[in-house]
Design an enzyme around this catalytic site. Structure first.
Site, PDB file in Angstrom:
ATOM      1  N   SER A   1     -10.023  -0.386   7.044  1.00 26.47           N
ATOM      2  CA  SER A   1      -9.423  -0.185   5.718  1.00 26.47           C
ATOM      3  C   SER A   1      -8.733  -1.397   5.109  1.00 26.47           C
ATOM      4  CB  SER A   1      -8.438   0.989   5.753  1.00 26.47           C
ATOM      5  OG  SER A   1      -9.144   2.195   5.810  1.00 26.47           O
TER       6      SER A   1
ATOM      7  N   SER B   1      -9.711   2.027   2.850  1.00 30.76           N
ATOM      8  CA  SER B   1      -8.822   2.783   1.982  1.00 30.76           C
ATOM      9  C   SER B   1      -7.818   1.920   1.221  1.00 30.76           C
ATOM     10  CB  SER B   1      -8.065   3.822   2.805  1.00 30.76           C
ATOM     11  OG  SER B   1      -7.263   3.182   3.800  1.00 30.76           O
TER      12      SER B   1
ATOM     13  N   LYS C   1       0.846  -1.202   0.000  1.00 35.42           N
ATOM     14  CA  LYS C   1       0.000   0.000   0.000  1.00 35.42           C
ATOM     15  C   LYS C   1       0.878   1.248   0.000  1.00 35.42           C
ATOM     16  CE  LYS C   1      -3.948   2.012   2.521  1.00 35.42           C
ATOM     17  NZ  LYS C   1      -4.844   1.861   3.685  1.00 35.42           N
TER      18      LYS C   1
END
Length: 477
Positions: free
Chosen positions: A170, A146, A71
């Site tokens: 997330s 996210s 990420k």
């Protein structure tokens, strides 16, 4: 079956037997990325050269030759780490996050950095400063957020596994939307050193994988004490793969009545309850439990998280790194313009909200009260876990919504209702696929455990995975 369809443990077995080479595995994933990335948009940066160069000095560890996605809020030395924000465009950290360092030490290879909601603020990956990511099961739908890029990459076969971060859901919510497994470890189980902070008392790094076994494998590598993170807990290392047993006989499972009494998608509820029945058939004892203060979790979260974010994001001023506005005739106006131009709407909204709740006159009414509620929620979980091994709920109240459909920020915040309490309490939770709705969109089931109860949730998740046979389901792109 193509190499990109395989799990981490399947690839590892082939590599160990020398039936395939690390080069072939890497080529398979980059070929897949070339085929589908234009549709999915899971990545913001691809690291082909770095990945190929790393093959020459590959370490013979537990992940030797396994490519992984990271990420974009997790620091990677010399590789852009932008948090999908204009304000960090072209920022290249001078160091690796501890989790990245640990993956490399075990022979892991970085495929690239995945798209996300800007600074991890959002539940759809539509708040990315670059472009939205698309759900591989239906490209018109959101992948969640996210960590939407990480979940979409794994679901689409663009990575066998990925790292995400979870502040209020997330990792788990995009895993549910994309039909993969997402594990949020106990706060302090995995080092946050090198994670770009959103809300420091809530953030936690964890794996997103195709099956439960892979989540246990990655957690083995990334967990453990780190002196570089003061919130990292110094405890004996565990081998989480020892919990991968198809056995829940006698295990006590609680269903929080406050969750199941909410008005949410009936297909989600039906699939979750039918999965729970499978666990009952396997010998688990399932009972309803009560977490009376859980109804205040969302309100407390949306005070605490923005408050911490407003403090953490004060460091982005255009002076030392990242974007700097060309407009302004003084240092003060340069600061203001840099932040106005560099941050997106959702980030600005949360900074303003956080600054408001921390301001004099409102601190006691909001922030202090939210922290007291947080203590009550922690106590609720501690009380229930004295009598129950794990708790089960849906991961999300709906399946993946269409891109552009959720325009009201408050409505978007409500979608975190099942995941937020876990972060408030600092406990571990995993989302596993448990079926599909009538539109063939995945449904996720959440298993929660006590502090450092990762073993129990992995055992429950593994048993469920065997019963439902979900891990072979892949989207057609």
């Amino acid at each position: 079956m193509e190499l990109y369809d395989l799990t981490i443990h399947e690839l590892r077995d082939l590599l160990r037997k020398e039936e395939v080479s690390p080069e072939e595995v890497l080529d398979s994933f980059y070929k897949r990325i070339d085929e589908v990335e234009d549709k999915v948009k899971a990545y913001v940066t691809l690291t082909r050269d770095e990945a190929r160069n790393s093959l020459a000095s590959l370490k013979d560890g537990r992940l030797a030759g396994i490519p992984l996605a990271i990420k974009d809020n997790i620091s990677t030395r010399g590789i852009k780490t932008t948090c999908s924000s204009k304000i960090l465009n072209n920022y290249k950290p001078p160091y690796d996050a501890t989790v990245v360092k640990r993956l490399k030490e075990e022979g892991g290879i970085t495929l690239g950095k995945t798209n996300m909601d800007e600074f991890a603020m959002g539940s759809s990956t539509e708040n990315s400063g670059f472009y939205p990511t698309h759900n591989p099961w239906n490209l018109d739908h959101a992948p969640g957020g996210s960590s939407g890029g990480s979940a979409a990459a794994v679901a689409a076969g663009e990575a066998p596994g990925a790292l995400g971060s979870d502040t209020g859901g997330s990792i788990r919510q995009p895993a549910a939307f994309c039909g993969v497994v997402g594990l949020k470890p106990t706060y302090g189980c995995v080092s946050r050193y090198g994670l770009v902070a959103f809300a420091s008392s809530l953030d936690q790094i964890g794996p997103i994988t195709k099956d439960v076994t892979d989540s246990a494998l990655l957690l083995n590598v990334i967990s453990g004490h780190d002196p570089m993170d003061s919130t990292s807990v110094d405890r004996e290392k565990e081998d989480y793969t020892t919990y991968l047993k198809d056995d829940v006989k006698g295990m006590k499972i609680g269903l929080p009545e406050e969750y199941f009494s909410l008005d949410f998608n009936s297909e989600v509820k039906d699939k979750v309850m039918s999965a729970v029945k499978e666990l009952e058939k396997a010998g688990a004892i399932v009972e309803e439990v009560s977490l009376p203060n859980i109804e205040y979790a969302l309100a407390a979260y949306y005070i605490i998280a923005p408050a911490e974010a407003s403090s953490n994001l004060a460091r982005y001023d255009g002076v030392r790194y990242g974007y700097r506005s060309e407009n302004g005739d003084s240092v003060r106006s340069m600061f203001t313009n840099t932040r106005s131009e560099g941050f997106g709407d959702e980030v600005k909204r949360r900074i303003m909200l956080g600054t408001y709740v921390l301001s004099s006159g409102y601190y006691d009414a909001f922030y202090l009260k939210a922290q007291k509620v947080r203590t009550l929620i922690k106590e609720d979980f501690e009380r229930v876990f004295k009598d129950y091994d794990v708790l089960i709920s849906p991961t999300t109240p709906t399946t993946a919504f269409k891109l552009g459909e959720m325009t009201d920020p408050l409505e978007m915040y409500q979608s975190d209702v099942f995941t937020v309490p876990v972060n408030i309490a600092g406990i571990p939770a995993i989302s596993v696929p448990c079926g599909f709705d009538s539109n063939n969109l995945p449904i996720g089931l959440q298993i929660m455990g006590p502090h450092f109860g990762e073993g129990k949730i992995l055992q429950t998740a593994y048993t469920l995975e065997q019963a439902l046979n979900m891990k072979t389901k892949r989207p057609k792109l």
